[in-house]
Design a protein around this motif. Sequence first.
Motif, PDB file in Angstrom:
ATOM      1  N   TRP A   1     -15.165  66.021  -6.048  1.00 48.27           N
ATOM      2  CA  TRP A   1     -13.733  65.731  -6.098  1.00 48.27           C
ATOM      3  C   TRP A   1     -13.234  65.761  -4.659  1.00 48.27           C
ATOM      4  CZ3 TRP A   1     -10.283  67.042 -10.768  1.00 48.27           C
ATOM      5  CH2 TRP A   1     -10.963  66.791 -11.955  1.00 48.27           C
ATOM      6  N   GLY A   2     -12.666  64.659  -4.215  1.00 48.86           N
ATOM      7  CA  GLY A   2     -12.256  64.542  -2.810  1.00 48.86           C
ATOM      8  C   GLY A   2     -13.071  63.470  -2.112  1.00 48.86           C
ATOM      9  N   ALA A   3     -14.179  63.052  -2.754  1.00 45.44           N
ATOM     10  CA  ALA A   3     -14.998  61.951  -2.212  1.00 45.44           C
ATOM     11  C   ALA A   3     -14.589  60.644  -2.884  1.00 45.44           C
ATOM     12  CB  ALA A   3     -16.474  62.231  -2.448  1.00 45.44           C
ATOM     13  N   GLY A   4     -15.001  59.541  -2.274  1.00 47.39           N
ATOM     14  CA  GLY A   4     -14.714  58.222  -2.829  1.00 47.39           C
ATOM     15  C   GLY A   4     -15.840  57.757  -3.740  1.00 47.39           C
TER      16      GLY A   4
ATOM     17  N   GLU B   1     -25.326  50.693  -5.766  1.00 39.74           N
ATOM     18  CA  GLU B   1     -26.249  49.600  -5.428  1.00 39.74           C
ATOM     19  C   GLU B   1     -27.680  49.958  -5.825  1.00 39.74           C
ATOM     20  OE1 GLU B   1     -25.889  47.907  -1.481  1.00 39.74           O
ATOM     21  OE2 GLU B   1     -27.956  47.161  -1.577  1.00 39.74           O
ATOM     22  N   GLU B   2     -28.094  51.200  -5.561  1.00 38.17           N
ATOM     23  CA  GLU B   2     -29.449  51.636  -5.940  1.00 38.17           C
ATOM     24  C   GLU B   2     -29.639  51.555  -7.453  1.00 38.17           C
ATOM     25  OE1 GLU B   2     -29.679  55.008  -2.393  1.00 38.17           O
ATOM     26  OE2 GLU B   2     -29.803  55.655  -4.492  1.00 38.17           O
ATOM     27  N   ILE B   3     -28.652  52.087  -8.176  1.00 38.88           N
ATOM     28  CA  ILE B   3     -28.773  52.117  -9.640  1.00 38.88           C
ATOM     29  C   ILE B   3     -28.806  50.694 -10.202  1.00 38.88           C
ATOM     30  CG2 ILE B   3     -27.552  52.768 -11.772  1.00 38.88           C
ATOM     31  CD1 ILE B   3     -26.499  55.240 -10.158  1.00 38.88           C
ATOM     32  N   LEU B   4     -27.947  49.845  -9.675  1.00 37.54           N
ATOM     33  CA  LEU B   4     -27.883  48.458 -10.174  1.00 37.54           C
ATOM     34  C   LEU B   4     -29.159  47.698  -9.816  1.00 37.54           C
ATOM     35  CD1 LEU B   4     -24.156  47.801  -9.220  1.00 37.54           C
ATOM     36  CD2 LEU B   4     -25.058  47.851 -11.564  1.00 37.54           C
TER      37      LEU B   4
ATOM     38  N   ALA C   1     -16.293  47.376  -1.414  1.00 34.66           N
ATOM     39  CA  ALA C   1     -17.651  47.906  -1.249  1.00 34.66           C
ATOM     40  C   ALA C   1     -18.380  47.979  -2.592  1.00 34.66           C
ATOM     41  CB  ALA C   1     -17.604  49.283  -0.592  1.00 34.66           C
ATOM     42  N   VAL C   2     -17.642  48.252  -3.655  1.00 32.82           N
ATOM     43  CA  VAL C   2     -18.264  48.287  -4.989  1.00 32.82           C
ATOM     44  C   VAL C   2     -18.698  46.869  -5.376  1.00 32.82           C
ATOM     45  CG1 VAL C   2     -17.915  48.830  -7.423  1.00 32.82           C
ATOM     46  CG2 VAL C   2     -16.927  50.322  -5.666  1.00 32.82           C
ATOM     47  N   ARG C   3     -17.844  45.895  -5.084  1.00 31.11           N
ATOM     48  CA  ARG C   3     -18.209  44.490  -5.352  1.00 31.11           C
ATOM     49  C   ARG C   3     -19.451  44.108  -4.550  1.00 31.11           C
ATOM     50  NH1 ARG C   3     -19.473  41.086  -8.491  1.00 31.11           N
ATOM     51  NH2 ARG C   3     -17.578  41.535  -9.657  1.00 31.11           N
ATOM     52  N   ARG C   4     -19.492  44.544  -3.289  1.00 27.73           N
ATOM     53  CA  ARG C   4     -20.648  44.246  -2.436  1.00 27.73           C
ATOM     54  C   ARG C   4     -21.928  44.845  -3.034  1.00 27.73           C
ATOM     55  NH1 ARG C   4     -18.986  46.794   2.277  1.00 27.73           N
ATOM     56  NH2 ARG C   4     -17.040  45.749   2.711  1.00 27.73           N
ATOM     57  N   ALA C   5     -21.804  46.045  -3.605  1.00 27.90           N
ATOM     58  CA  ALA C   5     -22.965  46.703  -4.211  1.00 27.90           C
ATOM     59  C   ALA C   5     -23.489  45.863  -5.382  1.00 27.90           C
ATOM     60  CB  ALA C   5     -22.589  48.105  -4.684  1.00 27.90           C
ATOM     61  N   LEU C   6     -22.572  45.366  -6.209  1.00 29.29           N
ATOM     62  CA  LEU C   6     -22.972  44.512  -7.338  1.00 29.29           C
ATOM     63  C   LEU C   6     -23.663  43.248  -6.836  1.00 29.29           C
ATOM     64  CD1 LEU C   6     -19.742  44.993  -9.400  1.00 29.29           C
ATOM     65  CD2 LEU C   6     -21.963  44.873 -10.514  1.00 29.29           C
ATOM     66  N   ASP C   7     -23.077  42.650  -5.809  1.00 27.26           N
ATOM     67  CA  ASP C   7     -23.625  41.396  -5.280  1.00 27.26           C
ATOM     68  C   ASP C   7     -24.977  41.633  -4.610  1.00 27.26           C
ATOM     69  OD1 ASP C   7     -21.382  40.208  -6.236  1.00 27.26           O
ATOM     70  OD2 ASP C   7     -20.397  39.953  -4.291  1.00 27.26           O
TER      71      ASP C   7
ATOM     72  N   MET D   1     -19.932  43.356 -15.145  1.00 24.93           N
ATOM     73  CA  MET D   1     -18.520  43.141 -14.812  1.00 24.93           C
ATOM     74  C   MET D   1     -17.983  44.360 -14.068  1.00 24.93           C
ATOM     75  SD  MET D   1     -16.982  41.271 -18.214  1.00 24.93           S
ATOM     76  CE  MET D   1     -17.755  42.368 -19.408  1.00 24.93           C
ATOM     77  N   LEU D   2     -16.900  44.142 -13.337  1.00 21.07           N
ATOM     78  CA  LEU D   2     -16.264  45.229 -12.581  1.00 21.07           C
ATOM     79  C   LEU D   2     -14.854  45.460 -13.134  1.00 21.07           C
ATOM     80  CD1 LEU D   2     -15.969  47.193 -10.174  1.00 21.07           C
ATOM     81  CD2 LEU D   2     -15.421  45.215  -8.727  1.00 21.07           C
ATOM     82  N   PHE D   3     -14.660  46.638 -13.715  1.00 23.69           N
ATOM     83  CA  PHE D   3     -13.337  46.998 -14.252  1.00 23.69           C
ATOM     84  C   PHE D   3     -12.701  48.012 -13.308  1.00 23.69           C
ATOM     85  CE2 PHE D   3     -14.492  46.391 -19.075  1.00 23.69           C
ATOM     86  CZ  PHE D   3     -14.781  45.058 -18.827  1.00 23.69           C
ATOM     87  N   VAL D   4     -11.472  47.761 -12.932  1.00 24.66           N
ATOM     88  CA  VAL D   4     -10.818  48.659 -11.975  1.00 24.66           C
ATOM     89  C   VAL D   4      -9.540  49.264 -12.553  1.00 24.66           C
ATOM     90  CG1 VAL D   4      -9.783  48.847  -9.683  1.00 24.66           C
ATOM     91  CG2 VAL D   4     -11.786  47.389 -10.020  1.00 24.66           C
ATOM     92  N   ASP D   5      -9.486  50.584 -12.540  1.00 23.65           N
ATOM     93  CA  ASP D   5      -8.255  51.303 -12.848  1.00 23.65           C
ATOM     94  C   ASP D   5      -7.397  51.277 -11.588  1.00 23.65           C
ATOM     95  OD1 ASP D   5      -6.275  53.229 -12.932  1.00 23.65           O
ATOM     96  OD2 ASP D   5      -7.487  54.731 -13.959  1.00 23.65           O
ATOM     97  N   GLY D   6      -6.347  50.490 -11.642  1.00 23.77           N
ATOM     98  CA  GLY D   6      -5.428  50.408 -10.505  1.00 23.77           C
ATOM     99  C   GLY D   6      -4.069  50.990 -10.861  1.00 23.77           C
ATOM    100  N   VAL D   7      -4.063  51.954 -11.783  1.00 20.77           N
ATOM    101  CA  VAL D   7      -2.784  52.455 -12.307  1.00 20.77           C
ATOM    102  C   VAL D   7      -1.914  53.025 -11.180  1.00 20.77           C
ATOM    103  CG1 VAL D   7      -1.639  53.981 -13.954  1.00 20.77           C
ATOM    104  CG2 VAL D   7      -3.791  52.902 -14.597  1.00 20.77           C
ATOM    105  N   SER D   8      -2.528  53.732 -10.237  1.00 24.57           N
ATOM    106  CA  SER D   8      -1.701  54.311  -9.161  1.00 24.57           C
ATOM    107  C   SER D   8      -1.897  53.587  -7.830  1.00 24.57           C
ATOM    108  CB  SER D   8      -1.991  55.810  -9.023  1.00 24.57           C
ATOM    109  OG  SER D   8      -3.340  56.026  -8.674  1.00 24.57           O
TER     110      SER D   8
END
Length: 396
Positions: A112-115, A122-125, A153-159, A166-173
């Motif tokens: 908690w506190g990390a991104g 990328e490794e897992i994918l 960076a998450v998109r880059r990992a997928l690519d 698919m990439l789902f993003v919680d952008g609520v805040s």
Amino acid sequence: MSFQNPVFIPGPTNMPEVLRKAVDMPTLDHRSPLFGQILHPALAGVKKVLKSETATIFVFPSTGTGGWETALTNTLSAGDKVLAARNGMFSQRWIDMCQRHGLKVEIVETPWGAGLPADRYEEILTDDKGHEIKVVLATHNETATGVRSDIKAVRRALDAANHPAMLFVDGVSSIGSMDFRMDEWGVDIAVTGSQKGFMLPAGLAIVGFSPKAMAALETAKLPRTFFDVRDMAKGYANNAYPYTPAVGLLNGLKMASDMLLAEGLENVFARHHRIASGVRAAVDAWGLKLCAQSPDLYSDTVSAIRTPEGFNATSIVTRAADAYGVAFGVGLGEVAGKVFRIGHLGSLTDVMMLSGIATVEMVMVDLGLDIKLGSGVAAAQQVYRTSLPAAAKAAA
Ligand SMILES: *Cc1c(COP(=O)(O)O)cnc(C)c1O
């Protein structure tokens, strides 16, 4: 109790007068063309705020949480695998929802506190040769810890892994307050609610579906009724809903998008950054630390501030409410009692923020913390007076 004071919770946010009035509407027939004049501009406005040319927008009478459920149930089937990191309360709650729907969640435990750990993704994918993972979940801004992650960076990992998930993003805040680029970042579903960046009362779940997410509707088998976007799409085609829409809130949403676009999205983001920088200068002057581990992660919409060891951070929130009638956010989950949060998103000015910083200072002194009155305010004042937007500078 005072309703004059702004709130400094990270949602619901302060409502501009014009939006409060926009929400307050006489009854109208929600199956008449009149409703279409509210609905379609509202959907078009959201699409612009998401920076998308291709998304299909759906708005449900619900909240951000209902937006998650809309995303999952319309695109997935029981037993499908999703990849998610747990780095705060909101990512945790999304994982919990997946599990309750019978999805298999590959969880990357993250401090908690990390991104979000894009490298680990990328490794897992890359290892997922059979493409079992259908979706990567990403919480853009962890409201519990004040951490903004790098979605690009998450998109880059997928690519990089050449993975079709698919990439789902919680952008609520984050949506409507910090830079968000649905198309450019290859986001397949973006989720938000009405009560944060859109400065409205709670009551709407707002989602954008990419063409790829729309295609997934055909194969998804999770049960859905209220949140079925196919029913919603049929309704929209006839200027209607499959049930009764929240007409006033939709009118507010249309106006809120207009307001954000009139200010200019980049100006909105710059304003949030400036206001947040003042808060961070104050935190520094107080000798306190943010929960977010490094400056690249600092959120421009909420700061989670660590208090000294042995001190109950929640007492700050309680005292501020009781003594001064001002609301701040408590710590959630793993950081309950260890942090308090200052929400600085939505309808906010430098001067409003200074009042919040001044309040926190009084409270901390009241509670015996070693803080000098005026120290954080002075630090923030210095930030604000030296970073005025160009228009204000010209007028000076
Ligand atoms: C507020 C928030 C939610 C929950 O939204 P509700 O509208 O309360 O359902 C989800 N995710 C994040 C990041 C949030 O800040």
